[in-house]
Structures are given as C-alpha cells and as structure tokens.
Design a protein around this motif. Structure first.
Motif, PDB file in Angstrom:
ATOM      1  N   ALA A  11       0.908  -1.015   0.068  1.00  0.00           N
ATOM      2  CA  ALA A  11       0.063   0.068  -0.170  1.00  0.00           C
ATOM      3  C   ALA A  11       0.726   1.264  -0.159  1.00  0.00           C
ATOM      4  CB  ALA A  11      -0.952   0.064   1.284  1.00  0.00           C
ATOM      5  N   CYS A  12       2.005   1.242   0.765  1.00  0.00           N
ATOM      6  CA  CYS A  12       2.963   2.494   0.697  1.00  0.00           C
ATOM      7  C   CYS A  12       3.612   2.690  -0.512  1.00  0.00           C
ATOM      8  CB  CYS A  12       4.232   2.141   1.681  1.00  0.00           C
ATOM      9  SG  CYS A  12       3.482   2.065   3.430  1.00  0.00           S
ATOM     10  N   VAL A  13       3.782   1.774  -1.267  1.00  0.00           N
ATOM     11  CA  VAL A  13       4.382   1.913  -2.627  1.00  0.00           C
ATOM     12  C   VAL A  13       3.355   2.591  -3.543  1.00  0.00           C
ATOM     13  CG1 VAL A  13       5.263   0.625  -4.693  1.00  0.00           C
ATOM     14  CG2 VAL A  13       5.855   0.133  -2.328  1.00  0.00           C
ATOM     15  N   LEU A  14       2.284   2.065  -3.447  1.00  0.00           N
ATOM     16  CA  LEU A  14       1.111   2.805  -4.244  1.00  0.00           C
ATOM     17  C   LEU A  14       0.928   4.273  -3.615  1.00  0.00           C
ATOM     18  CD1 LEU A  14      -1.555  -0.023  -4.405  1.00  0.00           C
ATOM     19  CD2 LEU A  14      -0.277   0.975  -6.419  1.00  0.00           C
ATOM     20  N   TRP A  15       0.888   4.369  -2.453  1.00  0.00           N
ATOM     21  CA  TRP A  15       0.742   5.844  -1.798  1.00  0.00           C
ATOM     22  C   TRP A  15       1.849   6.788  -2.369  1.00  0.00           C
ATOM     23  CZ3 TRP A  15      -0.850   3.535   3.395  1.00  0.00           C
ATOM     24  CH2 TRP A  15      -2.258   3.131   3.487  1.00  0.00           C
ATOM     25  N   GLY A  16       3.119   6.135  -2.384  1.00  0.00           N
ATOM     26  CA  GLY A  16       4.242   6.971  -2.704  1.00  0.00           C
ATOM     27  C   GLY A  16       4.238   7.429  -4.190  1.00  0.00           C
ATOM     28  N   THR A  17       3.273   6.771  -5.023  1.00  0.00           N
ATOM     29  CA  THR A  17       3.171   7.398  -6.284  1.00  0.00           C
ATOM     30  C   THR A  17       2.132   8.721  -6.353  1.00  0.00           C
ATOM     31  OG1 THR A  17       1.240   6.253  -7.005  1.00  0.00           O
ATOM     32  CG2 THR A  17       3.410   5.297  -7.148  1.00  0.00           C
ATOM     33  N   THR A  18       1.327   9.163  -5.229  1.00  0.00           N
ATOM     34  CA  THR A  18       0.353  10.095  -5.229  1.00  0.00           C
ATOM     35  C   THR A  18       0.790  11.439  -5.675  1.00  0.00           C
ATOM     36  OG1 THR A  18       0.688  10.390  -3.131  1.00  0.00           O
ATOM     37  CG2 THR A  18      -1.134   8.947  -3.856  1.00  0.00           C
ATOM     38  N   GLY A  19       1.947  11.786  -5.079  1.00  0.00           N
ATOM     39  CA  GLY A  19       2.496  13.249  -5.580  1.00  0.00           C
ATOM     40  C   GLY A  19       3.064  13.412  -6.904  1.00  0.00           C
ATOM     41  N   THR A  20       3.597  12.330  -7.234  1.00  0.00           N
ATOM     42  CA  THR A  20       4.109  12.475  -8.714  1.00  0.00           C
ATOM     43  C   THR A  20       2.946  12.602  -9.599  1.00  0.00           C
ATOM     44  OG1 THR A  20       6.227  11.278  -8.033  1.00  0.00           O
ATOM     45  CG2 THR A  20       5.635  11.121 -10.472  1.00  0.00           C
ATOM     46  N   MET A  39     -10.301  10.773  -2.985  1.00  0.00           N
ATOM     47  CA  MET A  39     -10.915  10.032  -1.841  1.00  0.00           C
ATOM     48  C   MET A  39     -12.134  10.106  -2.039  1.00  0.00           C
ATOM     49  SD  MET A  39      -8.243  10.506   1.188  1.00  0.00           S
ATOM     50  CE  MET A  39      -8.370   8.863   2.045  1.00  0.00           C
ATOM     51  N   GLY A  40     -12.844  11.176  -2.539  1.00  0.00           N
ATOM     52  CA  GLY A  40     -14.357  10.920  -2.647  1.00  0.00           C
ATOM     53  C   GLY A  40     -14.541   9.664  -3.681  1.00  0.00           C
ATOM     54  N   ILE A  41     -14.168   9.717  -4.826  1.00  0.00           N
ATOM     55  CA  ILE A  41     -14.429   8.475  -5.853  1.00  0.00           C
ATOM     56  C   ILE A  41     -13.881   7.241  -5.325  1.00  0.00           C
ATOM     57  CG2 ILE A  41     -13.895   7.793  -8.199  1.00  0.00           C
ATOM     58  CD1 ILE A  41     -13.641  10.501  -9.128  1.00  0.00           C
ATOM     59  N   GLY A  42     -12.703   7.143  -4.759  1.00  0.00           N
ATOM     60  CA  GLY A  42     -12.156   5.989  -4.102  1.00  0.00           C
ATOM     61  C   GLY A  42     -12.804   5.346  -2.896  1.00  0.00           C
ATOM     62  N   LEU A  44     -15.997   5.907  -2.416  1.00  0.00           N
ATOM     63  CA  LEU A  44     -17.146   5.392  -3.055  1.00  0.00           C
ATOM     64  C   LEU A  44     -17.086   3.925  -3.516  1.00  0.00           C
ATOM     65  CD1 LEU A  44     -18.937   8.224  -4.648  1.00  0.00           C
ATOM     66  CD2 LEU A  44     -19.613   7.334  -2.713  1.00  0.00           C
ATOM     67  N   LEU A  45     -15.850   3.644  -4.236  1.00  0.00           N
ATOM     68  CA  LEU A  45     -15.563   2.353  -4.788  1.00  0.00           C
ATOM     69  C   LEU A  45     -15.366   1.507  -3.616  1.00  0.00           C
ATOM     70  CD1 LEU A  45     -13.036   3.224  -7.560  1.00  0.00           C
ATOM     71  CD2 LEU A  45     -15.367   2.257  -7.915  1.00  0.00           C
ATOM     72  N   LEU A  46     -14.729   1.694  -2.455  1.00  0.00           N
ATOM     73  CA  LEU A  46     -14.377   0.867  -1.312  1.00  0.00           C
ATOM     74  C   LEU A  46     -15.746   0.509  -0.731  1.00  0.00           C
ATOM     75  CD1 LEU A  46     -11.375   2.529   0.429  1.00  0.00           C
ATOM     76  CD2 LEU A  46     -11.529   0.099  -0.585  1.00  0.00           C
ATOM     77  N   ALA A 233      -7.581   7.229  -7.825  1.00  0.00           N
ATOM     78  CA  ALA A 233      -8.898   7.027  -7.218  1.00  0.00           C
ATOM     79  C   ALA A 233      -8.578   5.550  -7.030  1.00  0.00           C
ATOM     80  CB  ALA A 233     -10.204   7.511  -7.812  1.00  0.00           C
ATOM     81  N   VAL A 234      -8.400   4.806  -8.290  1.00  0.00           N
ATOM     82  CA  VAL A 234      -8.363   3.371  -8.231  1.00  0.00           C
ATOM     83  C   VAL A 234      -7.216   2.917  -7.493  1.00  0.00           C
ATOM     84  CG1 VAL A 234      -8.374   1.292  -9.924  1.00  0.00           C
ATOM     85  CG2 VAL A 234      -9.619   3.515 -10.276  1.00  0.00           C
ATOM     86  N   GLY A 235      -5.947   3.340  -8.081  1.00  0.00           N
ATOM     87  CA  GLY A 235      -4.455   2.666  -7.401  1.00  0.00           C
ATOM     88  C   GLY A 235      -4.355   2.976  -6.021  1.00  0.00           C
ATOM     89  N   PRO A 236      -3.748   4.279  -5.656  1.00  0.00           N
ATOM     90  CA  PRO A 236      -3.538   4.609  -4.430  1.00  0.00           C
ATOM     91  C   PRO A 236      -4.513   4.811  -3.369  1.00  0.00           C
ATOM     92  CG  PRO A 236      -2.209   6.002  -6.086  1.00  0.00           C
ATOM     93  CD  PRO A 236      -3.356   5.184  -6.874  1.00  0.00           C
ATOM     94  N   MET A 237      -5.586   4.985  -3.951  1.00  0.00           N
ATOM     95  CA  MET A 237      -6.939   5.071  -3.106  1.00  0.00           C
ATOM     96  C   MET A 237      -7.615   3.729  -3.030  1.00  0.00           C
ATOM     97  SD  MET A 237      -8.597   6.714  -1.045  1.00  0.00           S
ATOM     98  CE  MET A 237     -10.162   5.826  -0.097  1.00  0.00           C
ATOM     99  N   PHE A 238      -8.008   2.914  -4.010  1.00  0.00           N
ATOM    100  CA  PHE A 238      -9.019   1.836  -3.898  1.00  0.00           C
ATOM    101  C   PHE A 238      -8.081   0.578  -3.420  1.00  0.00           C
ATOM    102  CE2 PHE A 238     -11.200  -1.634  -6.191  1.00  0.00           C
ATOM    103  CZ  PHE A 238     -12.195  -1.752  -5.130  1.00  0.00           C
ATOM    104  N   VAL A 239      -7.246   0.077  -4.155  1.00  0.00           N
ATOM    105  CA  VAL A 239      -6.636  -0.986  -3.925  1.00  0.00           C
ATOM    106  C   VAL A 239      -5.441  -0.787  -2.853  1.00  0.00           C
ATOM    107  CG1 VAL A 239      -4.634  -2.386  -4.877  1.00  0.00           C
ATOM    108  CG2 VAL A 239      -6.352  -1.464  -6.666  1.00  0.00           C
ATOM    109  N   ALA A 240      -4.886   0.254  -2.719  1.00  0.00           N
ATOM    110  CA  ALA A 240      -3.967   0.490  -1.492  1.00  0.00           C
ATOM    111  C   ALA A 240      -4.691   0.596  -0.061  1.00  0.00           C
ATOM    112  CB  ALA A 240      -3.356   1.725  -1.560  1.00  0.00           C
ATOM    113  N   TYR A 241      -5.842   0.907  -0.172  1.00  0.00           N
ATOM    114  CA  TYR A 241      -6.641   0.784   1.181  1.00  0.00           C
ATOM    115  C   TYR A 241      -7.220  -0.452   1.632  1.00  0.00           C
ATOM    116  CZ  TYR A 241      -5.827   5.742   2.647  1.00  0.00           C
ATOM    117  OH  TYR A 241      -5.192   6.757   3.057  1.00  0.00           O
ATOM    118  N   LEU A 242      -7.456  -1.142   0.315  1.00  0.00           N
ATOM    119  CA  LEU A 242      -7.997  -2.555   0.712  1.00  0.00           C
ATOM    120  C   LEU A 242      -6.962  -3.572   1.199  1.00  0.00           C
ATOM    121  CD1 LEU A 242      -9.727  -3.568  -2.783  1.00  0.00           C
ATOM    122  CD2 LEU A 242     -10.723  -3.081  -0.400  1.00  0.00           C
TER     123      LEU A 242
END
Length: 316
Positions: A11-20, A39-42, A44-46, A233-242
C-alpha cells in the motif's frame, strides 16, 4: 514478516506515487479538487465492493461511532495532503504528512486507551522522525520554471509557501493517524477490515462530494486530469486501502503508521526521478534514517508463532 506487514508495504508503494501523479495534472486543477476526487471517488468504490459488511458495521453502534469519527479524518486528510505538496513540494509534503503519523497515532492511543509504547518502539520512531526532520531541513532543489532561469531552492516543483506546506502536512498527519486509529477501533468491535474501510471511506466520500462539486469542474476539461484522478482513485486509493485494511487486522495503528514512513521514501525517489526535485546531502541522510527506523520497528514486532491471533484479538 507476516502477510499483514507486506500488505501495508505494498500500500505504501502505491501511496508513494500520489505526489508524482498529481504533479502531472494541469495547473488549472487545484489540490483541493484532486484530493476530493481521489478519496471521494475511491471511497465510494470501497463502499461499493464492501457494501453488505460496511452497512453491517455502520448499523452497529459500537463500530458506527468510530467510523463516523474516522470519516472526519478521511475528509481532512486529502485536502490537507495535496495542498501540502502543492505548497512545499512532493518530497517535503509527503515526508511531513506521513512522517508525523506515528507521533499523532501514539497521541490518539494514549488519549483513548492510556496505552504506553515500548522503549524500542519509541527509539525506532524517534530515529525515523529525526530522518523526517533532516529531510525537511535539508531542502529540495528544483529546476527553474522558465528557460534560462537558475535553480529554485525552495522546496520542490511547484512549491510556493514551504511553511504553509509544512503546517498543512502536520494537519494531514494528524488526520491520517486519526482515521487509522478509528478504523482499528471499529475492527476491534468485531468487524473485518474491509467493513471498517468501506464504511469509513464511504461516509468520508459523502463529506468530500460537496468539495468536489465546488472545485472539480477543471478536471473534466482535461484528458490528462481525468487520467490522473482515475489512477489516484483506483490505485493509491481503492487498491491500496484494501491492502491497508487487511494489514490493520493484525497490526496496531501506531505500528502501521510507522511502517507507512516507507511512503515518503518512495515519494521522494519518484520526485527526484520524475518531477525533477533534488534533495541535498542532509535530506538524503534523513531518508537513510527513516529506513533505519522502519527496520528497527519491524525487528521489534517479530513474535513467536501463535502470538499473532492473540494480538489480533487484543488490538483489532
């Protein structure tokens, strides 16, 4: 390491891409819009993929109060986090926001449980936070924003107000640690991690939708912006938080937030390779200390076989 630790590392690796990723969006798209959309769209997906168990958790009074409280952190975090990176740069925004997480996590655990921390935990977190301080003080150089311009030694690409960025990063760190802690309390009430994540982020998404409606129009005018928001929304938010929700089933919130100090390391490396930010020698020393602190923590968390289930029962 247990699977829960690996899940949080991924999850950290995915989150690390957010700023870039956010730095690629057009300047017309504000950090508030990116944060609210991500985080709004992500969220809702969660909620959508965990609907039945999330609703069950929301109907349980013991879990609902923590999910509602945690949703306030979900609301504050992305707005402060993306604004911090916009003001202070990708590297410093990430480092302050996530680097202060363990400090605030310990505060929440002490306030609500009067739970102390081990000496080794304090040492490992102290080492990592010293690294955070060095990274912040070391400065990050970025290329000039116009042809022929000299290097800008503010804080990073797009940086305009480093002090404001650091303060926003502190707010983001407090919010992040808060919703992490609240989710562990909901899990401790007898609900799976995906129920806590779905219920809390779904509720937080509802709070973020008005912000998205007010600020998000520029996203629809750019294919690049749509692509960035979709990825976030899909990567760092949805997948990472799962993955993060899975990890929290067996790891204390204070330990989880210390492990997530990997995120600013990943974010800084990407900021150097992609965004063009250049940390100085002191900043690189800070990165090394963060890695040392995480290594000490992981070594301290090794337990004999059979201990994990009891730890899970005690701490969610």
């Amino acid at each position: 390491m247990p699977a829960a630790v690996w899940a949080i590392v991924a999850a950290c690796v995915l989150w690390g891409t957010t700023g870039t990723a956010a730095s690629i969006a057009p300047e017309t798209v504000s950090p508030l819009a990116i944060g609210a959309a991500t985080m709004g769209i992500g969220g809702l997906l969660l909620f959508a993929v965990n609907g039945p168990v999330a609703l069950r958790a929301l109907r349980d009074p013991a879990a609902r109060r923590w999910l509602a409280a945690g949703s306030l952190g979900v609301f504050v975090y992305p707005l402060a986090f993306y604004s911090s990176m916009d003001a202070a740069g990708v590297a410093i925004g990430n480092v302050v926001s996530l680097g202060t997480g363990p400090l605030f996590a310990a505060l929440w655990e002490w306030l609500f449980e009067r739970r102390g921390l081990s000496r080794r935990w304090a040492i490992s977190t102290g080492i990592a936070l010293a690294g955070v301080l060095l990274l912040g003080l070391g400065g990050v150089e970025r290329p000039g924003t116009s042809p022929g311009a000299g290097p800008d030694t503010s804080s990073g690409a797009g940086a305009s107000d480093p002090l404001a960025g650091i303060l926003l990063g502190l707010l983001a760190g407090a919010a992040y640690a808060w919703y992490t802690y609240a989710s562990t309390r909901a899990i401790a009430a007898g609900h799976p991690g995906r129920a806590a994540m779905g219920g809390m982020f779904g509720t937080g998404a509802v709070l973020l939708l008005p912000v998205l409606l007010l600020t998000g129009a520029p996203i629809l005018t750019s294919g690049t912006a749509i692509g960035v928001v979709t990825y976030l929304a899909v990567g760092p938010m949805f997948v990472a938080y799962l993955l993060f929700g899975y990890g929290l089933r067996a790891i204390r919130s204070s330990s989880a937030t210390t492990l997530t100090l990997l995120e600013p390391v990943v974010a800084t490396l990407l900021a150097v390779a992609v965004v063009g930010e250049r940390p100085g020698p002191v900043a690189w020393a800070g990165l090394a200390l963060i890695l040392i602190g995480i290594t000490v923590l992981v070594a301290a968390r090794r337990r004999p076989a059979g201990a994990l289930s009891q730890y899970h029962f005690d701490h969610g």
